[in-house]
Write a protein that holds these residues in place. Structure first.
Motif, PDB file in Angstrom:
ATOM      1  N   SER A  59       0.704  -1.169  -0.068  1.00 45.03           N
ATOM      2  CA  SER A  59       0.052   0.039  -0.044  1.00 45.03           C
ATOM      3  C   SER A  59       0.883   1.256   0.011  1.00 45.03           C
ATOM      4  O   SER A  59       0.230   2.363  -0.457  1.00 45.03           O
ATOM      5  CB  SER A  59      -0.947   0.085   1.140  1.00 45.03           C
ATOM      6  N   ALA A  60       2.103   1.360   0.356  1.00 48.05           N
ATOM      7  CA  ALA A  60       2.796   2.220   0.447  1.00 48.05           C
ATOM      8  C   ALA A  60       4.392   1.993   0.323  1.00 48.05           C
ATOM      9  O   ALA A  60       4.797   0.634   0.540  1.00 48.05           O
ATOM     10  CB  ALA A  60       2.453   3.087   1.868  1.00 48.05           C
ATOM     11  N   PHE A  61       5.299   2.856   0.375  1.00 46.93           N
ATOM     12  CA  PHE A  61       6.928   2.485   0.351  1.00 46.93           C
ATOM     13  C   PHE A  61       7.317   2.760   1.943  1.00 46.93           C
ATOM     14  O   PHE A  61       7.007   3.683   2.321  1.00 46.93           O
ATOM     15  CB  PHE A  61       7.457   3.257  -0.594  1.00 46.93           C
ATOM     16  N   ASN A  62       8.255   1.918   2.026  1.00 49.27           N
ATOM     17  CA  ASN A  62       8.752   2.103   3.513  1.00 49.27           C
ATOM     18  C   ASN A  62       9.928   3.209   3.335  1.00 49.27           C
ATOM     19  O   ASN A  62       9.967   3.923   2.211  1.00 49.27           O
ATOM     20  CB  ASN A  62       9.811   1.036   3.861  1.00 49.27           C
ATOM     21  N   THR A  63      10.336   3.648   4.409  1.00 47.16           N
ATOM     22  CA  THR A  63      11.373   4.964   4.365  1.00 47.16           C
ATOM     23  C   THR A  63      12.704   4.499   4.847  1.00 47.16           C
ATOM     24  O   THR A  63      12.841   3.491   5.474  1.00 47.16           O
ATOM     25  CB  THR A  63      10.702   6.252   5.003  1.00 47.16           C
ATOM     26  N   GLY A  64      13.690   5.402   4.719  1.00 45.55           N
ATOM     27  CA  GLY A  64      14.928   5.151   5.514  1.00 45.55           C
ATOM     28  C   GLY A  64      15.946   4.827   4.265  1.00 45.55           C
ATOM     29  O   GLY A  64      17.198   4.885   4.596  1.00 45.55           O
ATOM     30  N   GLU A  65      15.678   4.843   2.989  1.00 48.69           N
ATOM     31  CA  GLU A  65      16.688   4.422   2.213  1.00 48.69           C
ATOM     32  C   GLU A  65      16.763   5.868   1.238  1.00 48.69           C
ATOM     33  O   GLU A  65      17.221   7.012   1.615  1.00 48.69           O
ATOM     34  CB  GLU A  65      16.113   3.334   1.277  1.00 48.69           C
ATOM     35  N   SER A  66      16.936   5.966   0.069  1.00 46.81           N
ATOM     36  CA  SER A  66      17.320   6.877  -0.783  1.00 46.81           C
ATOM     37  C   SER A  66      16.671   7.055  -2.173  1.00 46.81           C
ATOM     38  O   SER A  66      15.698   6.162  -2.385  1.00 46.81           O
ATOM     39  CB  SER A  66      18.852   6.881  -1.195  1.00 46.81           C
ATOM     40  N   ALA A  67      16.521   8.222  -2.984  1.00 45.65           N
ATOM     41  CA  ALA A  67      16.131   8.410  -4.298  1.00 45.65           C
ATOM     42  C   ALA A  67      16.934   9.513  -5.059  1.00 45.65           C
ATOM     43  O   ALA A  67      17.628   9.964  -4.810  1.00 45.65           O
ATOM     44  CB  ALA A  67      14.607   8.888  -3.878  1.00 45.65           C
ATOM     45  N   THR A  68      16.626   8.952  -6.341  1.00 43.10           N
ATOM     46  CA  THR A  68      17.231   9.989  -7.502  1.00 43.10           C
ATOM     47  C   THR A  68      16.318  10.245  -8.376  1.00 43.10           C
ATOM     48  O   THR A  68      15.154   9.672  -8.472  1.00 43.10           O
ATOM     49  CB  THR A  68      18.694   9.212  -8.179  1.00 43.10           C
ATOM     50  N   SER A  69      16.518  11.344  -9.231  1.00 46.80           N
ATOM     51  CA  SER A  69      15.738  11.550 -10.402  1.00 46.80           C
ATOM     52  C   SER A  69      16.509  11.513 -11.711  1.00 46.80           C
ATOM     53  O   SER A  69      17.569  11.905 -11.686  1.00 46.80           O
ATOM     54  CB  SER A  69      15.013  13.069 -10.066  1.00 46.80           C
TER      55      SER A  69
END
Length: 255
Positions: A59-69
């Motif tokens: 239902s959603a993404f966990n948090t605590g990692e990273s993201a790029t665009s």
């Protein structure tokens, strides 16, 4: 670090990508921290795509990692193009087409175990609207599992078609392989959608176990199509039709 990686295109980009299988992963490399994917539809100029290193739990993404665009660039990316991302875990991460920029600068990198990579469209990085593809170097989890792999629940993706679990390949050599690459056909199909089943079939992949693939470069050869040749009867009808038009044109000119 076991994690999941998500790929998101913003709704404002007006990309031609719309749903499952429009983009499919063709390579995963946990040693080199790289991956590749093919777009099976054209991608509009300046399409923005986010990569997020968090697990989807249904239902959603966990948090605590990273993201790029990823910005696809000023030109249309033609269907069949393979895009490679390399050195994802460094500040010099690169894309073979377009540009990569860090958004959430935490724990960049692709894990050698229990890793899942998603591709999806969304109005924002936290609001997916249509998943495109997924790849994992372990089996996809379930919403109630205690593992670190993401799930396919509520993604609309199909395992063995546009969602790939590399550890299920006959030549995997490991329950959580470091490397996998599609090595099947890239030409001869009548349309790009015809490649989806080929890529989804892990018999067409080379999957490595726990070796060292840090210097392995993925195949970025573009996929091409061969339009179907019209049947002789169809050609005859076309010629006859053109002939009739020519006769009518001459009669009108003679009046």
């Amino acid at each position: 670090m076991p994690a999941a990686l998500a790929l998101v295109a913003t709704g404002a980009s007006h990309a031609a990508l719309t749903g499952a299988g429009d983009l499919i992963f063709t390579s995963y490399n946990g040693d080199e921290d790289g991956l590749a994917f093919v777009v099976l539809k054209d991608v509009a100029p300046n399409t923005v795509v986010y990569f997020r290193d968090d697990e989807w739990n249904g239902s959603a993404f966990n948090t605590g990692e990273s993201a790029t665009s990823w910005n696809s660039g000023a030109s249309v990316i033609a269907a069949g193009t393979v895009v490679r991302f390399s050195s994802y875990d460094t500040n010099v991460r690169a894309a073979s087409v377009g540009t990569l920029t860090g958004v959430i600068n935490t724990n960049f990198g692709l894990a050698n175990s229990d890793e899942t990579v998603y591709a999806y469209l969304g109005s924002s990085v936290n609001a997916p609207t249509a998943f495109l593809s997924a790849i994992a170097n372990a089996s996809f989890g379930t919403p109630t599992s205690s593992g670190n792999t993401g799930v396919l629940t509520n993604t609309g993706l199909t395992a063995g078609l546009n969602a790939l679990a590399l550890n299920t390949a006959a030549n995997a050599g490991s329950t959580s392989p470091d490397f996998g690459q599609y090595n099947g056909v890239r030409s001869g199909k009548a349309d790009f959608a015809g490649y989806a089943a080929e890529i989804g079939n892990l018999a067409n992949w080379t999957v490595g176990g726990n070796g060292d693939y840090a210097t392995t470069v993925p195949n970025t050869t573009a996929f091409t199509v061969t339009p179907a040749v019209p049947e002789p009867a169809s050609v005859a009808m076309l010629v006859a039709g053109l002939g009739a038009i020519g006769v009518l044109a001459r009669r009108r000119a003679a009046r």
